[in-house]
Design an enzyme around this catalytic site. Structure first.
Site, PDB file in Angstrom:
ATOM      1  N   ARG A   1      44.342   6.013   4.852  1.00  0.00           N
ATOM      2  CA  ARG A   1      44.101   5.681   6.258  1.00  0.00           C
ATOM      3  C   ARG A   1      45.334   6.030   7.084  1.00  0.00           C
ATOM      4  NH1 ARG A   1      41.664  -0.074   7.717  1.00  0.00           N
ATOM      5  NH2 ARG A   1      43.851  -0.631   7.569  1.00  0.00           N
TER       6      ARG A   1
ATOM      7  N   ASP B   1      48.335  -5.437   2.582  1.00  0.00           N
ATOM      8  CA  ASP B   1      48.082  -4.072   2.111  1.00  0.00           C
ATOM      9  C   ASP B   1      48.031  -4.078   0.594  1.00  0.00           C
ATOM     10  OD1 ASP B   1      48.663  -1.353   1.120  1.00  0.00           O
ATOM     11  OD2 ASP B   1      48.796  -0.886   3.261  1.00  0.00           O
TER      12      ASP B   1
ATOM     13  N   ASP C   1      50.343  -1.589  -1.344  1.00  0.00           N
ATOM     14  CA  ASP C   1      51.756  -1.978  -1.291  1.00  0.00           C
ATOM     15  C   ASP C   1      52.036  -3.161  -2.197  1.00  0.00           C
ATOM     16  OD1 ASP C   1      52.519  -0.009   0.453  1.00  0.00           O
ATOM     17  OD2 ASP C   1      52.368  -1.251   2.251  1.00  0.00           O
TER      18      ASP C   1
ATOM     19  N   THR D   1      45.354   5.231  13.664  1.00  0.00           N
ATOM     20  CA  THR D   1      43.914   5.309  13.983  1.00  0.00           C
ATOM     21  C   THR D   1      43.029   4.577  12.974  1.00  0.00           C
ATOM     22  OG1 THR D   1      43.592   7.313  12.695  1.00  0.00           O
ATOM     23  CG2 THR D   1      44.259   7.603  15.001  1.00  0.00           C
TER      24      THR D   1
HETATM   25  C1  PRP Z   1      43.223   1.003   1.784  1.00  0.00           C
HETATM   26  C2  PRP Z   1      42.173   0.531   0.787  1.00  0.00           C
HETATM   27  C3  PRP Z   1      40.971   1.337   1.165  1.00  0.00           C
HETATM   28  C4  PRP Z   1      41.117   1.447   2.671  1.00  0.00           C
HETATM   29  C5  PRP Z   1      40.170   0.483   3.314  1.00  0.00           C
HETATM   30  O1  PRP Z   1      43.766   2.185   1.374  1.00  0.00           O
HETATM   31  O2  PRP Z   1      42.563   0.688  -0.546  1.00  0.00           O
HETATM   32  O3  PRP Z   1      40.940   2.622   0.565  1.00  0.00           O
HETATM   33  O4  PRP Z   1      42.460   1.105   2.979  1.00  0.00           O
HETATM   34  O5  PRP Z   1      40.160   0.647   4.683  1.00  0.00           O
HETATM   35  P1  PRP Z   1      38.889   1.171   5.485  1.00  0.00           P
HETATM   36  O6  PRP Z   1      37.714   0.414   4.965  1.00  0.00           O
HETATM   37  O7  PRP Z   1      39.229   0.834   6.897  1.00  0.00           O
HETATM   38  O8  PRP Z   1      38.772   2.659   5.284  1.00  0.00           O
HETATM   39  P2  PRP Z   1      44.940   2.939   2.184  1.00  0.00           P
HETATM   40  O9  PRP Z   1      44.350   3.957   3.092  1.00  0.00           O
HETATM   41  O10 PRP Z   1      45.846   1.927   2.795  1.00  0.00           O
HETATM   42  O11 PRP Z   1      45.670   3.770   1.060  1.00  0.00           O
HETATM   43  P3  PRP Z   1      46.418   3.309  -0.280  1.00  0.00           P
HETATM   44  O12 PRP Z   1      45.360   2.833  -1.228  1.00  0.00           O
HETATM   45  O13 PRP Z   1      47.039   4.599  -0.716  1.00  0.00           O
HETATM   46  O14 PRP Z   1      47.425   2.258   0.051  1.00  0.00           O
HETATM   47  N1  URA Z   2      43.684  -1.821   3.450  1.00  0.00           N
HETATM   48  C1  URA Z   2      44.391  -2.826   2.894  1.00  0.00           C
HETATM   49  O1  URA Z   2      45.085  -2.633   1.884  1.00  0.00           O
HETATM   50  N2  URA Z   2      44.296  -4.043   3.454  1.00  0.00           N
HETATM   51  C2  URA Z   2      43.542  -4.292   4.532  1.00  0.00           C
HETATM   52  O2  URA Z   2      43.493  -5.447   5.002  1.00  0.00           O
HETATM   53  C3  URA Z   2      42.817  -3.228   5.103  1.00  0.00           C
HETATM   54  C4  URA Z   2      42.898  -2.005   4.531  1.00  0.00           C
END
Ligand code: PRP
Ligand code: URA
Length: 201
Positions: free
Chosen positions: A97, A192, A195, A101
């Site tokens: 993400r 997150d 993280d 945005t």
């Molecule tokens: C997080 C999570 C999902 C997404 C959910 O990943 O693991 O993939 O956000 O959000 P959405 O429903 O609004 O699309 P992120 O993009 O933070 O990446 P990461 O897993 O690499 O931390």
């Molecule tokens: N991705 C995350 O890891 N946490 C949230 O709350 C939303 C998206």
């Protein structure tokens, strides 16, 4: 999920003082519960088996399964599923993400054959639903017809988005939270997930 152990695990994941090693362990445990629920209706095949005492007919799962973790956070759910289903084929989808945005964009896609197989798509957070919908589009484009989405925490917005675009895909989640904040993070949520899993805060 209404299993008390699932609620117990989610509470520890929510706790901001839970450090990555415990966070990873709890994620593994919770994924076992989610996987059991998601595969409750898998077809079985009858097979002969010899016990130490006599011959009997038993049942085994009919056909291989596919698991597709959405990188990066979905990787935290992979090990438990691979342990439960050692014959599982694994595909990978990299989606991230944008921080401003909240739109997800794809940076990696490697999928095994999916036609005729049950595909477990695993991503712990279902926030806006943008990542999940993109991932479901990708596995369907690769031939998947039986897709199940496993997540730890879902927001109503994300559930609505998946239901609208992919009403055939069941969502198996441990917790359904209240809402998204202005930055599209889930409230109360757990922050997150990636993280916290990987200690990159
Ligand atoms: C997080 C999570 C999902 C997404 C959910 O990943 O693991 O993939 O956000 O959000 P959405 O429903 O609004 O699309 P992120 O993009 O933070 O990446 P990461 O897993 O690499 O931390
Ligand atoms: N991705 C995350 O890891 N946490 C949230 O709350 C939303 C998206």
């Amino acid at each position: 999920m209404d299993h008390p152990l699932a609620r117990h695990f989610v509470t520890h994941l929510r706790d901001a003082s839970t450090k990555p090693p415990l966070f990873r362990t709890i994620t593994n445990h919770l994924t076992v519960i989610l996987a059991l629920e998601a595969t409750r209706d898998l077809p079985l095949r009858s097979v002969p088996v010899q016990t130490p005492l006599e011959a009997v007919r038993g049942e085994v799962i009919n056909g291989p399964l596919v698991v597709v973790p959405i990188l990066r956070a979905g990787l935290g759910m992979l090990a438990s599923i691979a342990e439960l289903f050692p014959d599982v084929a694994v595909g990978y989808l990299g989606l991230e993400r944008d921080h401003t945005t909240a739109q997800a964009s794809s940076y990696y896609c490697k999928l095994p054959p999916l036609a005729g197989r049950c595909t477990l798509l695993v991503d712990p957070m279902l926030a806006t639903g943008g990542s999940a919908c993109q991932a479901i589009d990708a596995v369907k484009a690769a031939g998947a017809t039986d897709v199940r989405l496993l997540c730890v925490v879902a927001a109503p917005e994300g559930v609505g988005e998946v239901r609208r675009h992919h009403p055939d895909v069941p969502i198996i989640g441990a917790a359904l939270d209240r809402e998204l904040n202005a930055q599209k993070y889930i409230l109360p949520g757990l922050g997150d997930f990636g993280d916290r899993l990987y200690g990159t805060l």
